[in-house]
Design an enzyme around this catalytic site. Structure first.
Site, PDB file in Angstrom:
ATOM      1  N   SER A  87       0.739  -1.181   0.049  1.00 45.60           N
ATOM      2  CA  SER A  87       0.039  -0.011   0.037  1.00 45.60           C
ATOM      3  C   SER A  87       1.007   1.180   0.121  1.00 45.60           C
ATOM      4  O   SER A  87       1.818   1.467  -0.924  1.00 45.60           O
ATOM      5  CB  SER A  87      -0.917   0.110   1.064  1.00 45.60           C
ATOM      6  OG  SER A  87      -1.781   0.826   1.216  1.00 45.60           O
ATOM      7  N   ASP A 119     -10.442  -3.932  -5.225  1.00 43.22           N
ATOM      8  CA  ASP A 119      -9.543  -3.050  -4.503  1.00 43.22           C
ATOM      9  C   ASP A 119      -9.977  -1.580  -4.536  1.00 43.22           C
ATOM     10  O   ASP A 119      -9.964  -1.011  -5.635  1.00 43.22           O
ATOM     11  CB  ASP A 119      -7.977  -3.088  -4.809  1.00 43.22           C
ATOM     12  CG  ASP A 119      -7.393  -2.407  -3.767  1.00 43.22           C
ATOM     13  OD1 ASP A 119      -7.612  -1.376  -3.160  1.00 43.22           O
ATOM     14  OD2 ASP A 119      -6.133  -2.804  -3.526  1.00 43.22           O
ATOM     15  N   HIS A 134      -8.286  -4.660  -0.892  1.00 41.13           N
ATOM     16  CA  HIS A 134      -7.219  -4.102  -0.917  1.00 41.13           C
ATOM     17  C   HIS A 134      -6.036  -4.719   0.289  1.00 41.13           C
ATOM     18  O   HIS A 134      -5.011  -4.588   0.402  1.00 41.13           O
ATOM     19  CB  HIS A 134      -7.203  -2.745   0.074  1.00 41.13           C
ATOM     20  CG  HIS A 134      -6.123  -1.890  -0.024  1.00 41.13           C
ATOM     21  ND1 HIS A 134      -5.364  -1.398  -1.113  1.00 41.13           N
ATOM     22  CD2 HIS A 134      -5.307  -0.962   0.802  1.00 41.13           C
ATOM     23  CE1 HIS A 134      -4.326  -0.765  -1.149  1.00 41.13           C
ATOM     24  NE2 HIS A 134      -4.264  -0.402   0.390  1.00 41.13           N
TER      25      HIS A 134
HETATM   26  C1  MLT Z   1      -1.311   6.139  -0.147  1.00 41.37           C
HETATM   27  O1  MLT Z   1      -1.915   7.089   0.445  1.00 41.37           O
HETATM   28  O2  MLT Z   1      -0.357   5.764  -0.194  1.00 41.37           O
HETATM   29  C2  MLT Z   1      -2.663   5.122  -0.618  1.00 41.37           C
HETATM   30  O3  MLT Z   1      -3.819   5.733  -0.346  1.00 41.37           O
HETATM   31  C3  MLT Z   1      -2.747   3.822   0.172  1.00 41.37           C
HETATM   32  C4  MLT Z   1      -2.794   3.948   1.530  1.00 41.37           C
HETATM   33  O4  MLT Z   1      -3.977   4.032   2.053  1.00 41.37           O
HETATM   34  O5  MLT Z   1      -1.727   4.234   2.567  1.00 41.37           O
END
Ligand code: MLT
Length: 199
Positions: free
Chosen positions: A102, A151, A182
């Site tokens: 992520s 996702d 996700h």
């Molecule tokens: C981010 O902000 O990098 C993406 O939205 C993934 C997350 O939720 O961290």
């Protein structure tokens, strides 16, 4: 940057750079490294940014909307940290494989987008396209992307876009799909391990 370094049993193996998701820390992904290759060295890093107390690797303006200026600054900071860590712990700077989930996958992708020689390869669990810019020539780099058909944070379209941006920069890319959201699944880690063994 706050981190853990575990020296591997086999120093010819890559060093895994572990990059956690939002709200995680440097302990989270340690088990994943062992599932990919338990003889490799591991450098696991904590993101320097806090969002309501949750560690991240760069700031965002909203869910899925990145603060590009901070992303660039933090990508440089991480790349320089890797230069220093390679000297301090005496591992091969040119043989780092990032494993990120992520937000951690997003900064790993950002390293590839901004620096030709930051990483040898990357396993990206549920990454997004970090920026829409011209990429360096990534010939010889290997990237495994794990994505979810359902996702809500990284849409399937964006996963496919990331694959083609990296392929257009000559990287070797495998895009693996899970019929999930996700979450990081055991199945996708097993698929990443299989991909790694064939490198
Ligand atoms: C981010 O902000 O990098 C993406 O939205 C993934 C997350 O939720 O961290």
């Amino acid at each position: 940057m706050k981190h853990i370094f575990n020296k591997g049993k086999d120093l010819t193996k890559p060093t895994f750079l572990m990059l956690h998701g939002t709200g995680g820390n440097e302990l989270d992904l340690l088990p994943l490294a062992g599932m990919i290759d338990d003889e490799a060295s591991v450098l696991s890093v904590r993101g320097n940014v806090l969002e309501n107390g949750m560690p991240r690797f760069f700031r965002r303006l909203a869910e899925g909307v990145f603060d590009e200026e901070d992303l660039i600054f933090r990508t440089t900071e991480l790349n320089e940290f890797l230069d220093d860590a390679a000297v301090k712990y005496d591992f091969d700077r040119d043989n780092i494989i990032a494993i990120g989930y992520s937000n951690g996958a997003n900064i790993a992708a950002s390293l590839l987008f901004h620096y030709q020689n930051a990483l040898k390869g990357a396993i990206l669990h549920h990454p997004m396209v970090p920026r829409r810019i011209d990429l360096p020539d990534l010939t010889g780099k290997h990237v495994f992307i794990a994505a979810g058909t359902n996702d809500p944070i990284c849409s399937p379209l964006e996963s496919a876009e990331l694959q083609s941006l990296l392929e257009n920069a000559n990287a070797n890319v495998v895009l693996h799909w899970e019929h999930r959201g996700h979450q990081l699944t055991k199945q996708e880690v097993d698929a990443a391990a299989e991909w790694y063994q064939k490198l």
